[in-house]
Design a protein around this motif. Structure first.
Motif, PDB file in Angstrom:
ATOM      1  N   PHE A  45      26.278  34.182 -10.451  1.00 34.79           N
ATOM      2  CA  PHE A  45      25.784  34.425  -9.099  1.00 34.79           C
ATOM      3  C   PHE A  45      24.423  35.101  -9.256  1.00 34.79           C
ATOM      4  O   PHE A  45      24.300  36.062 -10.017  1.00 34.79           O
ATOM      5  CB  PHE A  45      26.716  35.356  -8.328  1.00 34.79           C
ATOM      6  CG  PHE A  45      28.039  34.739  -7.973  1.00 34.79           C
ATOM      7  CD1 PHE A  45      28.262  34.221  -6.705  1.00 34.79           C
ATOM      8  CD2 PHE A  45      29.072  34.690  -8.897  1.00 34.79           C
ATOM      9  CE1 PHE A  45      29.495  33.668  -6.365  1.00 34.79           C
ATOM     10  CE2 PHE A  45      30.301  34.130  -8.571  1.00 34.79           C
ATOM     11  CZ  PHE A  45      30.512  33.623  -7.298  1.00 34.79           C
ATOM     12  N   ALA A  82      31.728  42.526 -10.029  1.00 31.77           N
ATOM     13  CA  ALA A  82      31.152  41.531  -9.116  1.00 31.77           C
ATOM     14  C   ALA A  82      29.804  42.054  -8.608  1.00 31.77           C
ATOM     15  O   ALA A  82      29.222  42.960  -9.202  1.00 31.77           O
ATOM     16  CB  ALA A  82      32.112  41.233  -7.984  1.00 31.77           C
ATOM     17  N   LEU A 137      34.763  36.578 -16.881  1.00 31.58           N
ATOM     18  CA  LEU A 137      33.822  35.466 -17.093  1.00 31.58           C
ATOM     19  C   LEU A 137      34.252  34.239 -16.292  1.00 31.58           C
ATOM     20  O   LEU A 137      33.694  33.164 -16.453  1.00 31.58           O
ATOM     21  CB  LEU A 137      33.765  35.110 -18.577  1.00 31.58           C
ATOM     22  CG  LEU A 137      33.275  36.228 -19.490  1.00 31.58           C
ATOM     23  CD1 LEU A 137      33.462  35.839 -20.949  1.00 31.58           C
ATOM     24  CD2 LEU A 137      31.800  36.534 -19.205  1.00 31.58           C
ATOM     25  N   GLY A 138      35.263  34.406 -15.469  1.00 28.99           N
ATOM     26  CA  GLY A 138      35.729  33.282 -14.668  1.00 28.99           C
ATOM     27  C   GLY A 138      36.729  32.403 -15.393  1.00 28.99           C
ATOM     28  O   GLY A 138      37.022  31.297 -14.941  1.00 28.99           O
ATOM     29  N   CYS A 172      35.404  40.002  -6.280  1.00 32.51           N
ATOM     30  CA  CYS A 172      36.452  39.507  -7.171  1.00 32.51           C
ATOM     31  C   CYS A 172      37.638  39.019  -6.357  1.00 32.51           C
ATOM     32  O   CYS A 172      37.948  39.574  -5.317  1.00 32.51           O
ATOM     33  CB  CYS A 172      36.951  40.634  -8.060  1.00 32.51           C
ATOM     34  SG  CYS A 172      35.657  41.463  -8.931  1.00 32.51           S
ATOM     35  N   GLY A 196      32.324  30.994 -16.368  1.00 32.19           N
ATOM     36  CA  GLY A 196      30.984  31.483 -16.650  1.00 32.19           C
ATOM     37  C   GLY A 196      29.941  31.143 -15.615  1.00 32.19           C
ATOM     38  O   GLY A 196      28.745  31.091 -15.912  1.00 32.19           O
ATOM     39  N   VAL A 240      40.339  31.052  -9.317  1.00 24.02           N
ATOM     40  CA  VAL A 240      38.915  31.359  -9.430  1.00 24.02           C
ATOM     41  C   VAL A 240      38.801  32.881  -9.393  1.00 24.02           C
ATOM     42  O   VAL A 240      39.593  33.554  -8.740  1.00 24.02           O
ATOM     43  CB  VAL A 240      38.090  30.713  -8.291  1.00 24.02           C
ATOM     44  CG1 VAL A 240      38.039  29.218  -8.479  1.00 24.02           C
ATOM     45  CG2 VAL A 240      38.654  31.051  -6.919  1.00 24.02           C
ATOM     46  N   SER A 241      37.838  33.452 -10.116  1.00 24.87           N
ATOM     47  CA  SER A 241      37.814  34.907 -10.292  1.00 24.87           C
ATOM     48  C   SER A 241      37.047  35.629  -9.195  1.00 24.87           C
ATOM     49  O   SER A 241      37.075  36.856  -9.125  1.00 24.87           O
ATOM     50  CB  SER A 241      37.227  35.272 -11.652  1.00 24.87           C
ATOM     51  OG  SER A 241      35.849  35.003 -11.673  1.00 24.87           O
ATOM     52  N   GLY A 242      36.349  34.881  -8.362  1.00 22.69           N
ATOM     53  CA  GLY A 242      35.615  35.553  -7.301  1.00 22.69           C
ATOM     54  C   GLY A 242      35.071  34.549  -6.321  1.00 22.69           C
ATOM     55  O   GLY A 242      35.129  33.343  -6.552  1.00 22.69           O
ATOM     56  N   MET A 269      26.561  38.724 -10.968  1.00 23.85           N
ATOM     57  CA  MET A 269      28.003  38.511 -11.165  1.00 23.85           C
ATOM     58  C   MET A 269      28.197  37.243 -11.984  1.00 23.85           C
ATOM     59  O   MET A 269      27.421  36.302 -11.863  1.00 23.85           O
ATOM     60  CB  MET A 269      28.681  38.365  -9.789  1.00 23.85           C
ATOM     61  CG  MET A 269      30.147  37.998  -9.806  1.00 23.85           C
ATOM     62  SD  MET A 269      30.819  38.057  -8.101  1.00 23.85           S
ATOM     63  CE  MET A 269      32.475  37.427  -8.389  1.00 23.85           C
ATOM     64  N   VAL A 270      29.225  37.232 -12.843  1.00 20.64           N
ATOM     65  CA  VAL A 270      29.622  36.009 -13.545  1.00 20.64           C
ATOM     66  C   VAL A 270      31.087  35.794 -13.223  1.00 20.64           C
ATOM     67  O   VAL A 270      31.898  36.708 -13.375  1.00 20.64           O
ATOM     68  CB  VAL A 270      29.408  36.139 -15.068  1.00 20.64           C
ATOM     69  CG1 VAL A 270      29.947  34.914 -15.791  1.00 20.64           C
ATOM     70  CG2 VAL A 270      27.928  36.326 -15.387  1.00 20.64           C
ATOM     71  N   GLY A 271      31.417  34.617 -12.744  1.00 21.51           N
ATOM     72  CA  GLY A 271      32.819  34.380 -12.389  1.00 21.51           C
ATOM     73  C   GLY A 271      32.978  33.180 -11.496  1.00 21.51           C
ATOM     74  O   GLY A 271      32.171  32.269 -11.576  1.00 21.51           O
ATOM     75  N   PHE A 272      33.986  33.185 -10.636  1.00 25.81           N
ATOM     76  CA  PHE A 272      34.463  32.020  -9.898  1.00 25.81           C
ATOM     77  C   PHE A 272      35.181  31.132 -10.905  1.00 25.81           C
ATOM     78  O   PHE A 272      36.359  31.273 -11.084  1.00 25.81           O
ATOM     79  CB  PHE A 272      33.338  31.299  -9.155  1.00 25.81           C
ATOM     80  CG  PHE A 272      33.823  30.151  -8.298  1.00 25.81           C
ATOM     81  CD1 PHE A 272      34.702  30.361  -7.254  1.00 25.81           C
ATOM     82  CD2 PHE A 272      33.409  28.856  -8.553  1.00 25.81           C
ATOM     83  CE1 PHE A 272      35.178  29.299  -6.475  1.00 25.81           C
ATOM     84  CE2 PHE A 272      33.877  27.795  -7.780  1.00 25.81           C
ATOM     85  CZ  PHE A 272      34.754  28.030  -6.741  1.00 25.81           C
ATOM     86  N   PHE A 318      25.866  33.056 -19.531  1.00 22.44           N
ATOM     87  CA  PHE A 318      25.322  34.171 -18.749  1.00 22.44           C
ATOM     88  C   PHE A 318      26.136  35.449 -18.849  1.00 22.44           C
ATOM     89  O   PHE A 318      27.346  35.414 -19.079  1.00 22.44           O
ATOM     90  CB  PHE A 318      25.229  33.774 -17.269  1.00 22.44           C
ATOM     91  CG  PHE A 318      24.065  32.876 -16.976  1.00 22.44           C
ATOM     92  CD1 PHE A 318      22.770  33.376 -17.002  1.00 22.44           C
ATOM     93  CD2 PHE A 318      24.269  31.536 -16.694  1.00 22.44           C
ATOM     94  CE1 PHE A 318      21.690  32.548 -16.729  1.00 22.44           C
ATOM     95  CE2 PHE A 318      23.189  30.695 -16.429  1.00 22.44           C
ATOM     96  CZ  PHE A 318      21.900  31.206 -16.443  1.00 22.44           C
TER      97      PHE A 318
END
Lengths: 326, 291
Positions: B158, B50, A25-26, A244, B155, A266-268, B149-152, B231
């Motif tokens: 993308f 991803a 979920l980041g 990722c 939450g 950061v996860s991606g 995708m959820v991340g960076f 999300f």
């Protein structure tokens, strides 16, 4: 029991060994940049190794104790003063209510870890007390410590004074720091010339170096294998379809300055990654100051696993060294 | 489409189903990551899906890296054959395009941009062949988007637009990432839109801002009380353009605790979508009208 932050230093935060399980979920694992140093500090004051302590970077905080407790400071080398009297690092000492801990200028490394008997006892979030400032999660109100904060400390008996970690087990980066890297991920995007240059070039830590990642500069700009960019990636040759990122992974936006992602990664994202710093060397990055010289050293998986086993052995030796009768 | 496997250091296996983006690659990647989870392989610590790839974090003290990779490869055929269908929801997200806050930020980081002479939207409209920024904005919000995708950070979603590939908008990321992006910026990089869940670093072009928070670590916002992240992959989004007055009005209702996102339950079937994209999208958006 409490301790009060009189001066916060530059960025002092509560950290334990992190909150795995939410990276999809980041929300990164986070936790101490130098895990070995936090484990050692906790062992010295009789805590579980994963108890929460304070991580201070570059500049030490000033702390007034609200109760009697045992304290240990590990990690980077910074003179330790209790009411103005020097104390040894990597060594346990007791403090009385009203006494003040302060620090001189950093001499080596980048981060110190302050453990107190009983551990920092703020409310855990998603299973951890680690401060993830970007997400305002954990720590003290989701942020680094500020002057006037009164931080709760768990109740615990005093630990033995004068316990010390043998010098041989105090792991820190050399000069230049050698960071071992396993090539992989999008390594094939670089030309052979740039692949070789990455390991041959002399790099230094850039000013943009924090808990999320460390940026490096000084090496040659990288060249990419020619291709038509895949749909969705974006037009720069360093772009990929967002994927990722892992802890330790090395991205090079525009082929210019490598960034090694660290505990608050950061996860991606959409930059290619050329491989990753091996797990055994992640702690070392946390002790690098801006401008520190760095060499990336190529290893294969076998060497990465051997280094991992060696680091595990150091943790075992830490535990054993403190179990010896004083 | 050929799946590529690689190690990310000694603790990660990276699986790239395709190097280009497609919903086919998304569904295969999601299916494979689910199969890995269901296989309950000892030593697996975390699985991060991803857009067209995913990553497995494992403990090499429990399972060897080679064995880990082989276990994943062994599940690929089943994932390739899996049904490409999801029961999901469509959400209307208000967007204030060309807002003053992202404008101030993009001006501050102009030297990191491909074209310092205009705004991010000027540049995006031009390189995608639109005559005006208004036409480009229209293309951005007229058809729905798929959260791939959820991340960076925290939450952040993308989003991939549900249109034919020749109608997809594409822009590069900034030449060098910014160190600052306003919270809730609607951004764009490659073929993906995103919403920056928190303030921070970013490399995507900035188009506007939404007044609707999507991450709340304190879980005080009514629709984020169950979980702090709004999300999940597979959510469908319809942007709704709003002006400053509407932005201010929604911001106030969010603060009051009276804001409720407009959401409808829908099913997404990739074959049905591919057979008639505009018809399928029209039905998705109709579901919102009834919400």
């Amino acid at each position: 029991m409490t301790l009060e932050i009189v001066k916060p230093g530059l960025a002092t935060s509560i950290q334990d060994l992190g909150r795995p399980g939410y990276f999809h979920l980041g929300i990164p694992e986070g936790g101490a940049m130098d895990r070995l140093a936090l484990r050692a500090a906790n062992l010295l004051v009789g805590n579980d190794e994963d108890a929460a302590g304070l991580e201070a970077v570059f500049l030490g905080p000033e702390i007034k104790f609200g109760a009697e407790m045992t304290v240990a400071v590990t990690g980077g080398e910074m003179p330790i003063l209790l009411d103005g009297e020097p104390r040894d690092n990597w060594t346990s000492f007791n403090v009385m209510p009203g006494q003040t801990l302060s620090f001189g200028y950093l001499k080596a490394g980048a981060r110190i870890y302050i453990a107190v008997s009983g551990g920092i006892a703020t409310e855990p979030h998603l299973g951890s007390r680690s401060t993830y400032a970007i997400g305002a999660l954990g720590g003290f109100d989701g942020r680094a410590l500020a002057a006037g904060d009164v931080v709760p400390v768990g109740a615990a008996p005093l630990a033995e004074e004068g316990l010390s970690i043998p010098e041989a087990l105090r792991r820190g980066p050399g000069k230049p720091a050698e960071l071992r890297v396993l090539p992989g991920l999008y390594w094939h995007r670089l030309t052979e010339k740039s692949q070789a240059a990455f390991f041959d070039d002399a790099w230094t830590v850039a000013p943009e170096a924090d808990r999320m990642g460390y940026r490096f500069r000084g090496g040659q700009p990288m060249e990419f294998v020619d291709r038509e960019q895949p749909f969705g990636a974006g037009s720069d040759p360093s772009n990929i379809v967002d994927g990722c990122y892992s802890y330790g992974s090395i991205q090079v936006p525009g082929g210019l300055e490598p960034i090694v992602l660290h505990r608050d990664a950061v996860s991606g994202g959409g930059y290619f990654t050329l491989g990753a710093v091996i797990s055994a060397d992640m702690d070392l990055i946390g002790q690098l100051q801006p401008n520190a010289p760095v060499k990336f050293v190529r290893v294969d998986m076998e060497q990465a696993l051997a280094a991992r086993a060696e680091r595990k052995q150091i943790i075992e030796q830490l535990r054993e060294s403190l179990n010896q009768p004083g | 489409m050929k799946t590529r496997y690689s190690f990310g250091g000694d603790e990660h296996v990276y699986v790239e189903v395709d190097d280009e983006m497609s919903l086919d690659a998304f569904f295969i990647s999601l299916s494979l990551s689910k199969l890995v989870r269901e296989a309950e392989i000892p030593g697996v610590r975390e699985i991060c899906p991803a857009n067209a790839s995913f990553e497995v974090r494992f403990d090499p003290d429990v399972i060897s890296p080679d064995a880990m990779m082989e276990r994943i490869k062994g599940l690929e055929a089943e994932a390739q054959a899996a049904e490409k269908r999801l029961d999901t929801r469509i959400i209307e997200i208000p967007v204030y395009y060309e807002d003053p806050w992202t404008h101030e930020t993009l001006m501050r980081f102009r030297e990191r941009h491909q074209d310092p002479s205009g705004s991010d939207l000027d540049y995006a409209a031009r390189i995608n062949g639109y005559d005006s920024v208004a036409d480009f904005i229209e293309a951005h919000h007229s058809q729905p988007w798929f959260v791939s995708m959820v991340g960076f950070v925290s939450g952040l979603p993308f989003l991939y637009q549900l249109v034919d590939r020749d109608k997809q908008l594409e822009v590069p990321k900034y030449l060098r990432p910014r160190t600052d992006t306003p919270k809730l910026t609607v951004g764009y990089g490659g073929c993906f839109s995103c919403i920056y869940s928190v303030r921070g670093a970013g490399g995507y072009q900035m188009f506007g801002i939404t007044p609707m928070p999507i991450f709340d670590p304190e879980q005080k916002i009514t629709y984020l009380r169950d979980f702090m992240v709004f999300f999940k992959p597979g959510d469908i989004v319809k942007w709704k353009p709003i002006d400053r007055a509407e932005y201010d009005r929604i911001t106030k209702t969010v603060e009051d605790g009276t804001y409720t996102p407009k959401i409808a339950e829908v099913a997404f079937d990739l074959d049905a979508f591919n057979a008639d994209m505009s018809g399928f999208n029209a039905k998705l958006m109709e579901a919102l009208d009834d919400a």
